[in-house]
Design an enzyme around this catalytic site. Structure first.
Site, PDB file in Angstrom:
ATOM      1  N   GLY A  47       3.069   0.030  -2.255  1.00 23.18           N
ATOM      2  CA  GLY A  47       2.513  -0.255  -3.581  1.00 23.18           C
ATOM      3  C   GLY A  47       3.499   0.182  -4.657  1.00 23.18           C
ATOM      4  CG  ASP A  73      -0.142   0.031   2.532  1.00 23.00           C
ATOM      5  OD1 ASP A  73       0.470  -0.990   2.879  1.00 23.00           O
ATOM      6  OD2 ASP A  73      -0.125   1.092   3.192  1.00 23.00           O
ATOM      7  CB  SER A  74       0.964   4.216   0.622  1.00 17.61           C
ATOM      8  OG  SER A  74       1.362   5.545   0.566  1.00 17.61           O
ATOM      9  CB  ALA A  75       5.872   4.253   0.142  1.00 17.09           C
ATOM     10  CB  ILE A 111      -3.397  -0.996  -1.401  1.00 14.27           C
ATOM     11  CG1 ILE A 111      -3.432  -2.528  -1.394  1.00 14.27           C
ATOM     12  CG2 ILE A 111      -4.574  -0.386  -0.639  1.00 14.27           C
ATOM     13  CD1 ILE A 111      -4.622  -3.151  -2.066  1.00 14.27           C
TER      14      ILE A 111
END
Ligand code: NAG
Ligand code: NAG
Length: 374
Positions: free
Chosen positions: A194, A190-192, A220
């Site tokens: 991802g 997720d985020s970084a 994500i």
């Protein structure tokens, strides 16, 4: 009595001023979000003070706060076995779902946590519980990678860590040890995280020994590019908690050990202005006027500067590296990626990074069909 009343009123007003932020009406639990944001902002301010006093790097201080509040030691429940170990020198937390006689080989997900390449941990409660739930509900082995963070290491060390741990895990004898089905392994983050998962997916795809080892990638709200900080979602959510635009731009600058003096210029896209030759060829790959549907672009206008600051990409060439910005990879690289699931959120600066990546992957897959038929 009267003065304490005045003081109390002033304090309440001050607290309300600090906590209250106007939010779009479609945000569920607005007070929960405001409180979370106020908590995170105050932790950031304490960390900045610690940095200013020369006691510690602000990101180390902030992560210390985050991890101390949320740490969860490895535990074994009746359902999921949790182990802290290392894969080829990279720390990992492994979650093994309950054995099932009818399904002796398990699926597996390599999970990469978020936190701007600088924060959080596989060992905090949030990620621990997420991975436990995945292991249990999917009857899977989840490998959550404890990669090293900024400011201990910078780009591309984070990618090296996740690649190293994943390569180690994919060895037949290791998969056998964990009873993992080699044909049912995916990556997610997720985020970084991802961002790192997407980078890992592209890297494996270009390596003949690793190609096709990963069946699926689930990204994500991934961070996918640092060339345009004025996509419709960046414009719409520039002040949205928990990740206002300037905070995301600072995470990028930190990832590259760059200079904060560039942040304001990058916010107006001065680093990719028309006179910055290095960026010219890449601009079409994140041209959101053609990659995003009208329902997303609405009335937002592209921010393209004629003259900007060429020094930024000269000092931080990593901004234009597809390993940091998987969205700008060549079409050829996107062509044979594993099946991809992308989740994005409306009130998030990162929304359009994910939508544009989905669009580019679709176009790449279509071009593959055309070539294959020819
Ligand atoms: C962007 O670049 C232009 C041209 O160099 C400059 O005049 C302007 O001040 C820059 N903006 C920021 C925010 O740095
Ligand atoms: C972006 O796409 C639009 C619409 O297709 C096109 O007119 C424009 O020239 C493109 N810009 C770049 C830099 O490729």
């Amino acid at each position: 009595m009267r003065s304490s009343c005045v003081l109390l009123t002033a304090l309440v007003a001050l607290a309300a001023y600090y906590i209250y932020i106007p939010l779009p009406s479609s945000v569920s639990d607005p007070w929960k979000l405001m409180l979370l944001d106020a908590t995170f902002r105050s932790a950031q301010q304490v960390s900045n003070l610690i940095h200013y006093l020369g006691l510690s790097h602000h990101l180390l201080a902030l992560n210390f706060i985050i991890v101390s509040f949320g740490k969860k030691s490895a535990w074994s429940s009746a359902q999921v076995k949790v182990t802290d170990t290392d894969f080829d020198g990279v720390e990992v937390r492994v979650f093994e779902g309950p054995p099932k006689p009818e399904e002796p080989l398990k699926r597996s997900v390599v999970y990469i946590h978020g936190g701007g390449w600088a924060l959080a941990s596989a060992k905090i409660r949030y990620y621990d519980e997420l991975c436990t739930a995945m292991a249990e509900e999917l009857n899977a082995v989840i490998v959550s990678i404890e990669y090293r963070l900024v400011p201990t290491v910078y780009f591309p060390a984070q990618i090296h860590d996740v690649v190293r741990a994943t390569k180690y895990f994919l060895q037949p004898e290791v998969l056998h040890k964990y009873s993992v089905d080699p044909g049912r392994i995916g990556i997610s983050g997720d985020s970084a995280g991802g961002n790192l998962a997407a980078a890992l997916g592209q890297q494996f795809n270009q390596d003949d020994n690793l190609k096709n080892k990963l069946r699926v990638q689930a990204l994500i709200y991934p961070v996918l590019q640092a060339l345009d900080f004025n996509t419709p979602s960046y414009q719409q959510n520039m002040n949205t908690p928990i990740l206002p635009r300037y905070v995301m731009v600072k995470y990028w600058v930190d990832y590259f050990k760059g200079n904060y003096d560039f942040v304001q210029a990058m916010i107006v896209n001065n680093h990719t202005s028309l006179d910055v030759e290095e960026a010219a060829a890449l601009r079409a790959r994140l041209n959101w006027t053609s990659l995003l549907p009208a329902s997303i672009t609405k009335n937002y206008k592209p921010v393209v500067q004629t003259t900007g600051n060429a020094r930024i990409v000269q000092e931080i060439p990593q901004l234009l590296d597809a390993r940091s910005a998987p969205l700008i990879a060549e079409q050829e690289v996107l062509r044979h990626l594993p099946k991809t699931y992308i989740l994005t959120c409306e009130h998030d600066v990162l929304r359009d990074d994910g939508i544009m990546y989905a669009k580019r992957l679709e176009s790449a897959a279509r071009s593959k069909v055309t070539t294959d038929q020819a």
